[in-house]
Design an enzyme around this catalytic site. Structure first.
Site, PDB file in Angstrom:
ATOM      1  CD  GLU A   1      -3.058  -2.260   7.498  1.00 29.99           C
ATOM      2  OE1 GLU A   1      -2.020  -2.584   6.916  1.00 29.99           O
ATOM      3  OE2 GLU A   1      -3.648  -1.194   7.288  1.00 29.99           O
TER       4      GLU A   1
ATOM      5  N   GLY B   1       2.866   2.822  10.661  1.00 34.23           N
ATOM      6  CA  GLY B   1       3.797   3.930  10.427  1.00 34.23           C
ATOM      7  C   GLY B   1       4.562   4.370  11.666  1.00 34.23           C
TER       8      GLY B   1
ATOM      9  CG  ASN C   1      -1.736   1.223   1.382  1.00 36.39           C
ATOM     10  OD1 ASN C   1      -1.803   2.033   0.464  1.00 36.39           O
ATOM     11  ND2 ASN C   1      -2.387   1.378   2.535  1.00 36.39           N
TER      12      ASN C   1
ATOM     13  CE  LYS D   1      -0.144   3.329   4.724  1.00 36.09           C
ATOM     14  NZ  LYS D   1       0.014   3.470   6.180  1.00 36.09           N
TER      15      LYS D   1
ATOM     16  CD  GLU E   1      -2.838   5.668   6.623  1.00 37.49           C
ATOM     17  OE1 GLU E   1      -2.858   5.604   5.382  1.00 37.49           O
ATOM     18  OE2 GLU E   1      -1.922   5.164   7.305  1.00 37.49           O
TER      19      GLU E   1
ATOM     20  CG  HIS F   1      -5.645   1.995   5.325  1.00 38.35           C
ATOM     21  ND1 HIS F   1      -5.175   2.991   6.144  1.00 38.35           N
ATOM     22  CD2 HIS F   1      -4.642   1.097   5.179  1.00 38.35           C
ATOM     23  CE1 HIS F   1      -3.915   2.688   6.480  1.00 38.35           C
ATOM     24  NE2 HIS F   1      -3.576   1.561   5.913  1.00 38.35           N
TER      25      HIS F   1
ATOM     26  CB  SER G   1       5.756  -1.167  12.007  1.00 42.59           C
ATOM     27  OG  SER G   1       5.344   0.168  12.241  1.00 42.59           O
TER      28      SER G   1
HETATM   29  P1  13P Z   1       3.306   0.824   7.629  1.00 40.53           P
HETATM   30  O1  13P Z   1       3.867  -0.425   7.008  1.00 40.53           O
HETATM   31  O2  13P Z   1       3.968   2.071   7.143  1.00 40.53           O
HETATM   32  O3  13P Z   1       3.219   0.734   9.108  1.00 40.53           O
HETATM   33  O4  13P Z   1       1.785   0.931   7.085  1.00 40.53           O
HETATM   34  C1  13P Z   1       0.958  -0.149   7.233  1.00 40.53           C
HETATM   35  C2  13P Z   1      -0.297   0.108   6.494  1.00 40.53           C
HETATM   36  O5  13P Z   1      -1.085   0.953   6.852  1.00 40.53           O
HETATM   37  C3  13P Z   1      -0.547  -0.680   5.277  1.00 40.53           C
HETATM   38  O6  13P Z   1      -1.843  -0.488   4.806  1.00 40.53           O
END
Ligand code: 13P
Length: 250
Positions: free
Chosen positions: A165, A171, A8, A10, A96, A94, A210
């Site tokens: 997640e 992140g 992903n 983003k 976010e 997601h 992560s």
């Molecule tokens: P990170 O791998 O940056 O923690 O993000 C995970 C994520 O949100 C994947 O959709």
């Protein structure tokens, strides 16, 4: 069951950066077999990346989608637009989208049902915040998000994948431990087995938060972890490739 390793990206990578990545990455994975790979670039890059993935084993994913085919929905992207670009997967719900853009479970459910209707394979994302974990509400949150997210699908749950997640792991550089992941993944497996009356064997439960080339080897050994949804580490094709190699060793 084939594991799924998904990237992903983003809101990262312009069109030219996406093309550059894919040209390198498809060479790296050309001999990889026995695993599903997906990358989800930004919407603006989908049309340029799509032809580069033809005759490769890499699947194209979208990061979001609206649930209606066409109409007055400024700024949205419809399932038929994704179909035309050979998009196979779509990330739905997601954290976010939930926390920054206010998406609620009923909207997420409409998107899940539409994705399935239009032949896309949704990856439903679920997970608790740090506060919810500390209050002991992790399983309640995950159960609510899954039950409401897949409502109307039940026995067809095998048409979707689920990504656990935990919001506190996204992140942050703090991944869930194997024990933490195993506990929630087992809970999810039992829940979807129950909801689908045993028709859940095609649903992969991915872990996200992560994941990197150093912890992937350990996390993939956790029971009921059937792949990853990778953010930050997927932005570097070498790191993402290493994560895939770690998974192949299991
Ligand atoms: P990170 O791998 O940056 O923690 O993000 C995970 C994520 O949100 C994947 O959709």
């Amino acid at each position: 069951m084939r594991y799924l390793i998904a990237a992903n990206w983003k809101m990262n990578k312009t069109v030219s950066e996406s093309i550059d990545y894919v040209e390198k990455f498809r060479e790296m994975v050309k001999d990889v077999e026995g695993i599903d790979i997906m990358i989800a670039p930004s919407f603006t890059a989908l049309a340029s990346v799509s032809p580069l993935l033809e005759k490769t084993s890499i699947n194209l994913g979208a990061q979001n989608m609206f649930y209606i085919e066409r109409g007055a929905y400024t700024g949205e992207i419809s399932p038929i637009m994704l179909n035309e670009l050979n998009v196979k997967y779509v990330i739905i719900g997601h954290s976010e989208r939930r926390h920054i853009f206010g998406e609620k479970d009923d909207l997420i459910n409409k998107k899940i049902l539409a994705a399935v209707e239009y032949g896309l394979r949704p990856i439903l994302c679920v997970g608790e915040t740090l506060e919810e974990r500390e209050l002991g509400k992790t399983m309640n949150v995950v159960e609510r998000q899954i039950k409401l997210g897949v409502a109307g699908l039940e026995r067809e749950i095998g048409l979707i994948d689920i990504a656990y997640e935990p919001v506190w792991a996204i992140g942050t550089g703090v991944n869930a431990t194997v024990e933490q992941a195993q506990e929630v993944h087992l809970f999810i497996r039992n829940l979807i087995n129950d909801i689908s009356k045993g028709n859940d064997s095609d649903t992969r439960i991915l872990y996200g938060g992560s994941v990197n080339e150093k912890n992937a080897g350990e996390l993939i050994k956790a029971k009921n972890v059937e792949g990853f949804l990778v953010g930050t580490a997927s932005l570097d094709p070498h790191k993402f490739y290493k994560i895939i190699l770690e998974t192949l060793e299991v």
